[in-house]
Motif scaffolding. Structure first.
Motif, PDB file in Angstrom:
ATOM      1  N   ALA A 286       0.832  -1.207   0.000  1.00 35.43           N
ATOM      2  CA  ALA A 286       0.000   0.000   0.000  1.00 35.43           C
ATOM      3  C   ALA A 286       0.863   1.252   0.000  1.00 35.43           C
ATOM      4  O   ALA A 286       0.600   2.208  -0.746  1.00 35.43           O
ATOM      5  CB  ALA A 286      -0.922  -0.005   1.219  1.00 35.43           C
ATOM      6  N   ILE A 287       1.911   1.252   0.826  1.00 33.15           N
ATOM      7  CA  ILE A 287       2.812   2.408   0.885  1.00 33.15           C
ATOM      8  C   ILE A 287       3.524   2.597  -0.448  1.00 33.15           C
ATOM      9  O   ILE A 287       3.653   3.722  -0.956  1.00 33.15           O
ATOM     10  CB  ILE A 287       3.827   2.234   2.031  1.00 33.15           C
ATOM     11  N   ALA A 288       4.003   1.499  -1.039  1.00 30.49           N
ATOM     12  CA  ALA A 288       4.712   1.580  -2.316  1.00 30.49           C
ATOM     13  C   ALA A 288       3.805   2.113  -3.420  1.00 30.49           C
ATOM     14  O   ALA A 288       4.207   2.967  -4.225  1.00 30.49           O
ATOM     15  CB  ALA A 288       5.271   0.208  -2.688  1.00 30.49           C
ATOM     16  N   SER A 289       2.574   1.616  -3.458  1.00 28.30           N
ATOM     17  CA  SER A 289       1.638   2.058  -4.494  1.00 28.30           C
ATOM     18  C   SER A 289       1.279   3.533  -4.323  1.00 28.30           C
ATOM     19  O   SER A 289       1.247   4.309  -5.294  1.00 28.30           O
ATOM     20  CB  SER A 289       0.366   1.208  -4.449  1.00 28.30           C
ATOM     21  N   PHE A 290       1.021   3.927  -3.069  1.00 25.66           N
ATOM     22  CA  PHE A 290       0.692   5.328  -2.820  1.00 25.66           C
ATOM     23  C   PHE A 290       1.873   6.233  -3.154  1.00 25.66           C
ATOM     24  O   PHE A 290       1.683   7.355  -3.647  1.00 25.66           O
ATOM     25  CB  PHE A 290       0.277   5.529  -1.364  1.00 25.66           C
ATOM     26  N   ALA A 291       3.087   5.768  -2.892  1.00 24.38           N
ATOM     27  CA  ALA A 291       4.280   6.566  -3.172  1.00 24.38           C
ATOM     28  C   ALA A 291       4.379   6.896  -4.656  1.00 24.38           C
ATOM     29  O   ALA A 291       4.784   8.007  -5.034  1.00 24.38           O
ATOM     30  CB  ALA A 291       5.530   5.827  -2.706  1.00 24.38           C
ATOM     31  N   VAL A 292       4.009   5.950  -5.505  1.00 18.77           N
ATOM     32  CA  VAL A 292       4.051   6.191  -6.947  1.00 18.77           C
ATOM     33  C   VAL A 292       3.042   7.270  -7.339  1.00 18.77           C
ATOM     34  O   VAL A 292       3.350   8.214  -8.073  1.00 18.77           O
ATOM     35  CB  VAL A 292       3.778   4.886  -7.724  1.00 18.77           C
ATOM     36  N   VAL A 293       1.812   7.129  -6.825  1.00 16.56           N
ATOM     37  CA  VAL A 293       0.763   8.111  -7.136  1.00 16.56           C
ATOM     38  C   VAL A 293       1.145   9.493  -6.597  1.00 16.56           C
ATOM     39  O   VAL A 293       1.009  10.515  -7.285  1.00 16.56           O
ATOM     40  CB  VAL A 293      -0.581   7.662  -6.546  1.00 16.56           C
ATOM     41  N   ALA A 294       1.628   9.534  -5.354  1.00 17.90           N
ATOM     42  CA  ALA A 294       1.997  10.808  -4.730  1.00 17.90           C
ATOM     43  C   ALA A 294       3.162  11.471  -5.463  1.00 17.90           C
ATOM     44  O   ALA A 294       3.213  12.697  -5.589  1.00 17.90           O
ATOM     45  CB  ALA A 294       2.356  10.587  -3.265  1.00 17.90           C
ATOM     46  N   ALA A 295       4.110  10.668  -5.953  1.00 16.29           N
ATOM     47  CA  ALA A 295       5.252  11.221  -6.676  1.00 16.29           C
ATOM     48  C   ALA A 295       4.801  11.898  -7.967  1.00 16.29           C
ATOM     49  O   ALA A 295       5.287  12.987  -8.318  1.00 16.29           O
ATOM     50  CB  ALA A 295       6.255  10.111  -6.986  1.00 16.29           C
ATOM     51  N   MET A 296       3.869  11.264  -8.664  1.00 18.01           N
ATOM     52  CA  MET A 296       3.348  11.870  -9.898  1.00 18.01           C
ATOM     53  C   MET A 296       2.638  13.184  -9.602  1.00 18.01           C
ATOM     54  O   MET A 296       2.782  14.170 -10.335  1.00 18.01           O
ATOM     55  CB  MET A 296       2.399  10.887 -10.587  1.00 18.01           C
ATOM     56  N   LEU A 297       1.882  13.210  -8.500  1.00 21.04           N
ATOM     57  CA  LEU A 297       1.187  14.434  -8.118  1.00 21.04           C
ATOM     58  C   LEU A 297       2.181  15.521  -7.718  1.00 21.04           C
ATOM     59  O   LEU A 297       1.996  16.702  -8.038  1.00 21.04           O
ATOM     60  CB  LEU A 297       0.239  14.141  -6.952  1.00 21.04           C
ATOM     61  N   THR A 298       3.252  15.126  -7.041  1.00 19.28           N
ATOM     62  CA  THR A 298       4.230  16.083  -6.527  1.00 19.28           C
ATOM     63  C   THR A 298       4.927  16.853  -7.639  1.00 19.28           C
ATOM     64  O   THR A 298       5.135  18.069  -7.546  1.00 19.28           O
ATOM     65  CB  THR A 298       5.277  15.359  -5.668  1.00 19.28           C
ATOM     66  N   ILE A 299       5.315  16.156  -8.699  1.00 15.49           N
ATOM     67  CA  ILE A 299       6.117  16.797  -9.754  1.00 15.49           C
ATOM     68  C   ILE A 299       5.258  17.520 -10.789  1.00 15.49           C
ATOM     69  O   ILE A 299       5.807  18.173 -11.682  1.00 15.49           O
ATOM     70  CB  ILE A 299       7.016  15.773 -10.461  1.00 15.49           C
ATOM     71  N   MET A 300       3.939  17.416 -10.670  1.00 15.33           N
ATOM     72  CA  MET A 300       3.076  18.153 -11.599  1.00 15.33           C
ATOM     73  C   MET A 300       3.161  19.651 -11.294  1.00 15.33           C
ATOM     74  O   MET A 300       3.019  20.056 -10.147  1.00 15.33           O
ATOM     75  CB  MET A 300       1.623  17.682 -11.476  1.00 15.33           C
ATOM     76  N   PRO A 301       3.397  20.491 -12.308  1.00 17.47           N
ATOM     77  CA  PRO A 301       3.462  21.934 -12.071  1.00 17.47           C
ATOM     78  C   PRO A 301       2.146  22.445 -11.510  1.00 17.47           C
ATOM     79  O   PRO A 301       1.068  22.036 -11.943  1.00 17.47           O
ATOM     80  CB  PRO A 301       3.719  22.503 -13.475  1.00 17.47           C
ATOM     81  N   GLY A 302       2.249  23.322 -10.529  1.00 19.99           N
ATOM     82  CA  GLY A 302       1.040  23.864  -9.922  1.00 19.99           C
ATOM     83  C   GLY A 302       1.354  25.001  -8.987  1.00 19.99           C
ATOM     84  O   GLY A 302       2.465  25.558  -8.992  1.00 19.99           O
ATOM     85  N   LEU A 303       0.391  25.335  -8.164  1.00 24.57           N
ATOM     86  CA  LEU A 303       0.516  26.474  -7.252  1.00 24.57           C
ATOM     87  C   LEU A 303       1.659  26.282  -6.266  1.00 24.57           C
ATOM     88  O   LEU A 303       2.427  27.216  -6.004  1.00 24.57           O
ATOM     89  CB  LEU A 303      -0.803  26.665  -6.514  1.00 24.57           C
TER      90      LEU A 303
END
Length: 217
Positions: free
Chosen positions: A6-23
């Motif tokens: 669960a942690i590994a899977s969430f880490a992948v999703v969170a990493a993609m969200l983190t590097i997306m340009p935004g506010l």
């Protein structure tokens, strides 16, 4: 689903969200360029503190109320929009005010004066407020976190763990941005460049605020 998977899977999703340009990225970059590394890290830590709060809220079900209640969502959305617009307009006003500076003024002195105003705590609070007043953060955590919490795991503890994973990834990303910016900060420290950066960031903040205020629920 095991805790480790669960942690590994969430880490992948969170990493993609983190590097997306935004506010968040725009605020940290602006702080790194115009205020320096210390204030940039304070802004980043404020944003990450807000992420942790949203993670805990989602784990205990508090953000379920936000998702279900249109009134509460709208209230937070309007507050967030007003806050972003206030930040953006403040930057635009400073840009117009500083445009009248003498052309002979030392750019380094102008940059130093600008950096001396915000304290570390103020920069942290700005990042925290931006994160907490964005209802989309709560909706994201409410939608994503339950999918990565095993049924036999303590929800609060698991929520804190997942939010911490997201924070660690965010810290790595923000650190790369901040240290990368420092490599070219001599050029970025020019008063004219900083005015352009403030103008762009201020416009983006106002734009984000308008989009949030008018956005669909």
């Amino acid at each position: 689903m095991t805790v480790s998977s669960a942690i590994a899977s969430f880490a992948v999703v969170a990493a993609m969200l983190t590097i997306m340009p935004g506010l968040d990225t725009a605020l940290v970059l602006r702080s790194a360029i115009t205020l320096g590394r210390r204030q940039a890290f304070a802004t980043a830590l404020g944003i990450l503190s807000g992420v942790l709060v949203w993670g805990v809220a989602a784990a205990v079900g508090a953000s379920a109320v936000l998702t279900a209640s249109h009134l509460l969502y709208d209230a937070l959305r309007v507050a967030g929009a007003g806050y972003l617009a206030w930040l953006g307009i403040g930057m635009l006003r400073r840009t117009l005010k500083e445009r009248g500076r003498r052309a002979s003024e030392d750019p380094a002195e102008g940059a130093g004066a600008s950096a001396a105003h915000p304290t570390w705590a103020r920069s942290w609070a700005r990042g925290l407020g931006t994160s907490l007043l964005n209802p989309k953060n709560g909706v994201f955590y409410m939608a994503m976190l339950p999918q990565f919490i095993p049924s036999d795991s303590p929800h609060l503890l698991m929520g804190v763990v997942l939010a911490t994973v997201h924070d660690l990834e965010g810290l790595v990303w923000f650190s790369a941005l901040i240290f990368g910016t420092q490599l070219v900060r001599r050029w970025l420290n020019r008063a004219s460049v900083q005015r352009v950066i403030d103008a762009i960031t201020g416009t983006l903040l106002v734009g984000f605020g308008i989009k949030l205020a008018l956005g669909d629920n």
